[in-house]
Design an enzyme around this catalytic site. Sequence first.
Site, PDB file in Angstrom:
ATOM      1  N   SER A 121       0.855  -1.174   0.000  1.00 37.37           N
ATOM      2  CA  SER A 121       0.000   0.000   0.000  1.00 37.37           C
ATOM      3  C   SER A 121       0.901   1.236   0.000  1.00 37.37           C
ATOM      4  O   SER A 121       2.015   1.201  -0.534  1.00 37.37           O
ATOM      5  CB  SER A 121      -0.931  -0.022   1.220  1.00 37.37           C
ATOM      6  N   LYS A 139      -4.336   2.304  -3.831  1.00 36.42           N
ATOM      7  CA  LYS A 139      -3.687   1.701  -2.664  1.00 36.42           C
ATOM      8  C   LYS A 139      -4.687   1.447  -1.535  1.00 36.42           C
ATOM      9  O   LYS A 139      -4.543   0.487  -0.771  1.00 36.42           O
ATOM     10  CB  LYS A 139      -2.551   2.601  -2.180  1.00 36.42           C
TER      11      LYS A 139
END
Length: 232
Positions: A121, A139
Amino acid sequence: MKNIVIIGCGQGIGFAAAKLLSGGNHVIGISRSHNSEVETLNIEFHELDILNGNLDEITFPEIVDGLVYAPGSINLKPFNRLSVDDFKNDFEINVLGAVKTIQKLLPNLKKSESASIVLFSSVAAKLGMPFHASISASKSAVEGLTKSLAAELSAQKIRVNAIAPSLTDTNLASQLLSTPEKREASGKRHPLQRVGNPEEIAKMTEFLLSPNSSWITGQIIGIDGGMGSVKL
């Protein structure tokens, strides 16, 4: 010896992870491009675009113990300059590529006694940051995927976690760190006063693939110089 598949091993964090994990493991590395050092690593390397290539062309081990999905994108623009295609491209690279890979290797991961999946992420999914709308959206989807799969796959003892770095010194971030002044300014935005390096992220990747993290799943782990949690 564990069988570990690393997508995006050609440079940056994926390369650092491949380099670190190649000692003592069988690493299958896949990347659409790579630096010359990849060829010096003790890994099984395949040049393949994960989005458009055919994973069936690769013979994977029957048992896969670890999967690292490391491709990423940095597409920073004002919102009104981001096209729908920008959002689609970021989503494909960060989310759909991971989905494609996990679905392909899930039967192999289920055969491991302690499989682990590591996704990536960004601190931008946690903080509201200008010019990050597209990357933050994709993300954030990675984080949702991480938690959902961690729940769904726990019965098979497959762990799923994500690492959320801040700005890291990779080729992907080269334009943001292209001068000493830019590097200094970027570093000062972090409580620890510097940007990250790929090796630091790779060491967390190694930990999440190891038995030392056997009771950790569904976590988003920030390696961000304090940016995601500390206010100066």
